[in-house]
Design an enzyme around this catalytic site. Structure first.
Site, PDB file in Angstrom:
ATOM      1  N   GLY A  38      -6.639  -3.485   6.266  1.00  0.00           N
ATOM      2  CA  GLY A  38      -6.367  -4.058   4.945  1.00  0.00           C
ATOM      3  C   GLY A  38      -5.188  -4.988   5.020  1.00  0.00           C
ATOM      4  N   GLY A  56      -1.487  -6.515   2.668  1.00  0.00           N
ATOM      5  CA  GLY A  56      -0.592  -6.452   1.524  1.00  0.00           C
ATOM      6  C   GLY A  56      -0.116  -7.834   1.153  1.00  0.00           C
ATOM      7  N   GLY A  57       1.030  -7.884   0.474  1.00  0.00           N
ATOM      8  CA  GLY A  57       1.520  -9.163  -0.012  1.00  0.00           C
ATOM      9  C   GLY A  57       1.864 -10.141   1.085  1.00  0.00           C
ATOM     10  CB  VAL A  60      -2.562  -2.815   7.645  1.00  0.00           C
ATOM     11  CG1 VAL A  60      -2.387  -1.480   8.366  1.00  0.00           C
ATOM     12  CG2 VAL A  60      -1.404  -3.051   6.692  1.00  0.00           C
ATOM     13  CE  LYS A 102       2.333  -5.172   5.541  1.00  0.00           C
ATOM     14  NZ  LYS A 102       2.764  -4.577   4.272  1.00  0.00           N
ATOM     15  CG  ASP A 106       3.980  -3.282  -4.425  1.00  0.00           C
ATOM     16  OD1 ASP A 106       3.621  -3.301  -5.620  1.00  0.00           O
ATOM     17  OD2 ASP A 106       3.286  -3.717  -3.491  1.00  0.00           O
ATOM     18  N   PRO A 111      -1.045   2.968  -6.938  1.00  0.00           N
ATOM     19  CG  PRO A 111      -2.623   3.492  -8.586  1.00  0.00           C
ATOM     20  CD  PRO A 111      -1.496   2.545  -8.292  1.00  0.00           C
ATOM     21  CG  ASN A 113       1.625   0.418  -1.579  1.00  0.00           C
ATOM     22  OD1 ASN A 113       0.858   0.120  -0.672  1.00  0.00           O
ATOM     23  ND2 ASN A 113       2.408  -0.463  -2.170  1.00  0.00           N
ATOM     24  CG  ASP A 154       2.984  -2.037   1.982  1.00  0.00           C
ATOM     25  OD1 ASP A 154       3.935  -2.558   2.617  1.00  0.00           O
ATOM     26  OD2 ASP A 154       2.109  -2.701   1.426  1.00  0.00           O
TER      27      ASP A 154
END
Length: 727
Positions: free
Chosen positions: A94, A96-97, A101, A117, A210, A213, A215, A231
């Site tokens: 996946g 993130g900002g 990952v 990551k 941040d 859910p 995270n 994260d």
């Protein structure tokens, strides 16, 4: 005109970076449709840049086709099989900002699967890299069972930072709770553990910023649901060098997720963010766990411009969870209630009042009205589960009485029968009065406990901040934070031990022995509690603490330290640990009780001497022989002490500090044997060695740490010899 066109803070590069970061043609088309809906020229420029970017990727990917290993600096998006350091990528998990990952396999020194990551292509701007570096530092400070552990950090061949984390094979908390049909009480117990993890981060001086859910992952271990906070990619160490960052990367790009973002984050006040920002986000998470929806609709926020999102988060009060439940259509309400194992007719009532108030207090626009920390929020949720009064609700007699009745249903049921049989007798009323009074006292005690928890959190934050300041050489500021913390109240950790050690050496270098003693005492207490292993790496830290107390003339402090050392290491099986403890505990004369408790350690050293077969010349052996001699001297066995000192001083290993210490003790032994000339001779030799060392530059503190206290100990024992033998 659209905001994307008119805002000077949204340059073409930012829009292009955001565009190429999207996966798939449909997502990119939707982005262009929204961003350039009133600016065809801007859309044409972005499409031309995208075409050139795609051609460049095709060219380089084609040039490397058929290669056994695809270098990550060529592909940008790391392919399966790519090696980064000790890790081989197995697939993408996946993003993130600012990072992607991957599932990876560590090749050495152990083989295991991990989560890796790395900065994604198109996002490696200076600010994002700085935030990513902060993420790595923040994760390295975490040590909590409900926070995903960082295992390794590094950089790719192109200089993009990455970190390796414990692989958490779990589901996001909302999906897990819904699939398992967890009731409200079970959800709240999971939520308390999450609050405790976030509180641990706050004690380390780190703010997540941040919490949402996705995270919070839940995995099952031995049938138990274990939450993991992941994260910390936009976490901010409160005293780090990155203290000037704000919460926007560009116009319309938040650091954080708007549905769970606090008003101060939305306002872009990066310097004004504190731990209560996470309290707000935890309140948003609790809102969704209770009623199935976040406080603000994510789809509606996506349709808004940045200014409208900001205005909503700053000015619009979130709805109460019970109000959201009551507004649902029957089909949705039935599904939400089923996922919470609750009857449809009872769900809103179960959430109304206390839980509504807890959520509203956590999400107050004015953070002064929120909970002071994640621990206080967890405490109020625990009070709800235990049918105790919650602090989010104003105190009232009827409210407290109702809580009391719920906690004691059997007692009050029996009381009701008695009350009826006595026909409004005073007995039942009096009993209820006293129970209500006890409930008030319990609530006051809960508030006192909350104050104590806040104090502990403040201690933890100060230690974390002081550690950062020490790393930057700002010892004055660090010492100001640590100075009011009693050594026994410091959170036991390797980080606090390192901070106490650095400050103790700093004070000692300047001759401030009273303060040095306090810091070294903190080192000894903290490390002895944080590391329970039987190794000399732990016992060695008793030495500087004992030295500093004696040099400062703090007899009471030295005796407390000596008692702790005997208690902590009295059952050691390690001869070097025994040597360290004996030397630290016998810098001053000891009573029979202390000597009897140290007798076992002397026996351990004597056994080690027998095992060496009388070998001399080793520095460690010579120190052990000195420790035995010191023990015999303090017991008054002067002939035995002299024999061991002779063996110690016969060592061929050169150690001037050890020689000076041994001469000082032998001078006292000769004095007790009325051998005055020999005593004076040894004392003069010891004084000469120490005087030459202290006359030299650099300072004794500039050498390897365990050496400096030997020179101070030599000076201490010479003073004792001068007083005993006379000069």
């Amino acid at each position: 005109m659209s905001e994307a066109r008119t805002s000077p803070q949204a340059p073409l590069k930012v829009l292009f970076d955001s565009l190429i970061a999207l996966d798939g043609r449909e997502e990119r088309e939707a982005f262009l449709d929204f961003t350039c809906r009133e600016d065809p020229e801007l859309r044409a420029r972005l499409e031309r840049l995208l075409a050139l970017h795609t051609q460049a990727d095709d060219f380089f990917n084609g040039a490397k086709s058929g290669a056994e290993e695809v270098p990550e600096e060529v592909t940008g998006e790391e392919a399966e099989g790519t090696r980064i350091g000790r890790y081989r990528l197995l697939g993408r998990l996946g993003e993130g900002g600012c990072g992607v990952v991957y599932l990876a396999e560590q090749q050495e020194p152990v083989k295991r699967r991990v989560a890796l990551k790395i900065i994604r292509l198109g996002m490696d701007t200076e600010n994002v890299i700085a935030r990513f570096e902060m993420e790595r530092q923040a994760l390295a400070m975490m040590d909590h069972p409900n926070i995903a552990r960082v295992l390794d950090v590094g950089a790719t061949r192109t200089g993009r930072p990455y970190f390796v984390m414990q692989l958490v094979d779990g589901e996001k908390i909302t999906d897990f709770c819904d699939q398992k049909r967890l009731g409200l009480a079970e959800r709240l117990r999971l939520f308390i553990r999450i609050c405790q993890a976030v509180q641990h981060a706050h004690q380390k001086g780190v703010i997540h910023r941040d919490i949402k859910p996705s995270n919070i992952l839940i995995w099952e271990h031995d049938g138990e649901a274990v939450p993991k906070v992941i994260d910390f990619g936009i976490a901010k160490a409160t005293e780090s060098s990155l203290e000037g960052h704000v919460t926007y990367t560009a116009e319309g790009h938040f650091i954080g997720t708007p549905s769970y973002m606090s008003p101060e984050q939305a306002a872009g006040r990066g310097l004004d963010v504190d731990t209560r920002t996470d309290v707000y986000s935890l309140g948003s998470l609790l809102h969704e766990l209770l009623c199935g929806r976040p406080p603000f609709d994510p789809a509606a926020l996506r349709e808004m411009g940045a200014d409208e999102v900001q205005r909503t988060l700053l000015d619009v009060d979130p709805p109460k969870p019970s109000s959201v439940i009551e507004s649902m259509d029957p089909a949705e309400l039935a599904e939400v209630a089923a996922r919470r194992a609750c009857e449809v007719s009872r769900l809103a009532a179960a959430v109304r009042d206390d839980l509504d108030r807890i959520v509203c207090k956590a999400m107050a626009k004015d953070r002064q009205q929120r909970y002071s920390g994640a621990d206080a929020l967890a405490a109020d949720v625990s009070c709800f589960l235990n049918d105790e009064p919650v602090s989010a609700r104003p105190p009232g007699g009827l409210y407290r009485l109702r809580k009391l009745v719920r906690r004691n249903k059997v007692v009050f049921g029996t009381g009701a029968v008695v009350f009826a049989s006595l026909v409004l007798g005073l007995g039942g009323a009096t009993a209820m009065y006293f129970r209500a009074n006890r409930a008030r006292e319990a609530a006051e005690q809960a508030r006192a406990n909350e104050a104590e928890l806040r104090q502990k959190a403040e201690v933890g934050r100060n230690i974390a901040r002081a550690a950062v300041l020490v790393r930057h050489g700002r010892f004055d500021e660090a010492d100001g934070l640590m100075g009011w913390i009693p050594p026994s109240q410091a959170e036991p950790s390797l980080e606090s031990a390192d901070t106490f050690r650095a400050l103790g050496i700093w004070h000692g270098r300047e001759g401030r022995w009273r303060k040095a003693a306090d810091r070294f005492a903190g080192l000894a207490y903290s490390l002895s509690s944080a590391d329970t292993t039987d190794t000399d790496a732990v016992s060695l830290n008793l030495q500087p603490a004992a030295t500093a107390f004696c040099e400062a003339g703090d007899v009471e402090g030295y005796q407390r330290l000596r008692s702790m050392a005997v208690e902590r290491f009295g059952q050691t099986t390690h001869p070097v640990v025994a040597e360290q403890v004996v030397k630290a505990c016998l810098l001053r004369a000891a009573d029979d009780e202390v000597l009897s408790r140290l007798a076992r350690l002397e026996d351990l050293m004597l056994d080690a001497e027998k095992a060496t077969g009388g070998v001399t010349g080793d520095n460690l052996v010579a120190w052990r022989e000195f420790a035995i001699a010191l023990m015999e001297f303090r017991k008054g066995n002067y002939n035995e002490a002299l024999q061991w000192l002779t063996r110690c001083m016969a060592s061929t290993s050169e150690n001037p500090a050890r020689t000076a210490i041994a001469l000082a003790v032998r001078s006292m032994v000769f004095g007790h044997q009325n051998r005055r000339i020999e005593a004076a001779h040894d004392m003069e030799r010891a004084e000469s060695i120490v005087a030459q060392r202290f006359a030299r530059e650099p300072s004794i503190f500039d050498e390897w740490e365990p050496v400096w206290q030997d020179w101070i100990n030599a000076r201490l024992l010479i003073r004792e010899a001068e007083a005993a033998v006379g000069k």
